[in-house]
Design an enzyme around this catalytic site. Structure first.
Site, PDB file in Angstrom:
ATOM      1  N   GLY A   1       0.837  -1.188   0.000  1.00 14.34           N
ATOM      2  CA  GLY A   1       0.000   0.000   0.000  1.00 14.34           C
ATOM      3  C   GLY A   1       0.870   1.234   0.000  1.00 14.34           C
ATOM      4  O   GLY A   1       1.972   1.238  -0.554  1.00 14.34           O
TER       5      GLY A   1
ATOM      6  N   GLY B   1       6.478   7.222  13.370  1.00 15.11           N
ATOM      7  CA  GLY B   1       6.835   7.726  12.043  1.00 15.11           C
ATOM      8  C   GLY B   1       8.339   7.829  11.895  1.00 15.11           C
ATOM      9  O   GLY B   1       9.060   6.845  12.024  1.00 15.11           O
TER      10      GLY B   1
ATOM     11  N   LYS C   1       0.975   1.768  20.111  1.00 13.10           N
ATOM     12  CA  LYS C   1       2.343   2.279  20.102  1.00 13.10           C
ATOM     13  C   LYS C   1       2.962   2.240  21.497  1.00 13.10           C
ATOM     14  O   LYS C   1       4.137   1.885  21.652  1.00 13.10           O
ATOM     15  CB  LYS C   1       2.362   3.703  19.547  1.00 13.10           C
ATOM     16  CG  LYS C   1       1.997   3.778  18.074  1.00 13.10           C
ATOM     17  CD  LYS C   1       1.819   5.210  17.600  1.00 13.10           C
ATOM     18  CE  LYS C   1       1.469   5.256  16.126  1.00 13.10           C
ATOM     19  NZ  LYS C   1       1.195   6.620  15.643  1.00 13.10           N
TER      20      LYS C   1
END
Length: 332
Positions: free
Chosen positions: A12, A149, A220
């Site tokens: 993706g 990220g 996370k």
């Protein structure tokens, strides 16, 4: 290892960006790190493209853009027969059973192949099983991209702060929630209005449940607590409260106290929790927009804080590639 053979499962937004960076910086990686590689296999939801001699990444990306898939010849069964050294696992997060990512990662580790993943589900649900399987088979499991990220939280703890005992971590780890709360506070706008705005801008998903209910942050925090604090926790152990109940009135009350409200994740060895909290406006955690931030409490270095973009294809790919380079260095 003279050359690394790479397999990507999940093609993706993140998987494609990883492939794009690999292709774009191939010569840089070779000149700077001696890293030579072939992308020998890619799988998306519709099929797979395989080549023992290495795939043409530019053509692969073009095919995906034109047809919606990378399938060329063969079928999905062939991907289990390709020889590779490193799996990059980028399938979507599934918090029910972690599949298909969990099986993809476990099978790779059992075969002694190294793994890098951006998929939070398997790590948040089956951390112990994955860690033990990697250790047993002398395989490396890296996952910087799952927690912040482009922010190097895991690598910071493992490398730069290796001499420190880290007792707790607190932070803002969801850019969507941070954007919504920042806009609500700045403009005195109601939650639904700002959520719709965020969706129009592509900051929030069409189904924002994972973000606004605190699930993404909780996943996370579990990964951070397990990998950095040795917590041996699962997603089910987290106390979670999202931001849907935050009103303009509560933000105005915080403003009167020179504070704002942020969705914070906090972990120590005893507890992991996610909830909105008041934060002084002059506190390091009072970052705006879509920024993420994490503060690690250490015994030698005191509080160490890192901030940056916590989402986005390029930012996530940055962490995946940094893990790849780290594995290459360790293997050579």
């Amino acid at each position: 290892m003279n050359e690394m053979k790479i397999l990507i499962r999940g093609f993706g937004t993140v998987g494609q960006e990883v492939a794009r960076v690999l292709d774009k910086k191939r010569n840089v990686f070779k000149d700077k790190f001696g890293l030579k590689f072939d992308l020998v296999g890619v799988e998306d939801s519709k099929g797979s493209a395989l080549s023992e001699d290495g795939l043409n990444i530019e053509r692969l990306l073009s095919t995906k853009k034109k047809t919606g898939s990378i399938k060329e010849k063969g079928d999905k069964l062939g991907i289990n027969e390709i020889n590779y050294d490193l799996l990059i696992e980028c399938t979507p997060t599934n918090i029910k059973d972690g599949e298909p990512g969990l099986s993809n990662i476990l099978n790779a580790l059992k075969d002694g192949n190294d793994v890098i993943t951006s998929n939070k589900g398997p790590l948040a649900l089956k951390w112990n099983k994955l860690a033990k399987t990697a250790e047993k088979n002398n395989a490396k499991l890296k996952f910087e991209a799952t927690v912040g990220g482009a922010i190097p939280i895991i690598n910071l703890a493992e490398n730069s702060l290796a001499s420190n005992k880290i007792s707790s971590i607190i932070g803002i780890l969801n850019g969507t929630c941070n954007y919504i709360l920042t806009r609500m506070a700045a403009e005195s706008l109601p939650y639904e209005h700002v959520l719709n705005e965020a969706q129009d801008l592509g900051i929030a998903e069409s189904d924002p449940t994972y973000d606004v209910e605190g699930i993404d942050t909780a996943l996370k925090m579990v990964i951070i607590a397990n990998s950095i604090l040795g917590a041996e926790a699962s997603y089910q152990d987290v106390d979670i409260k999202g931001i849907k109940e935050i009103t303009t009135e509560s933000l105005e009350l915080a403003e009167e106290k020179n504070k704002t409200i942020k969705l914070l994740g906090k972990a120590d060895k005893e507890k992991i929790e996610v909830e909105p909290r008041m934060v002084p406006k002059d506190h390091p955690l009072s970052v705006g927009g879509t920024l993420n931030i994490a503060t690690l409490e250490t015994d030698l270095a005191g509080e160490i804080t890192v901030t940056g973009k916590g989402a986005g294809a390029s930012e996530t790919a940055s962490s995946v590639i940094s893990d790849l380079i780290e594995i290459w260095k360790e293997r050579n």
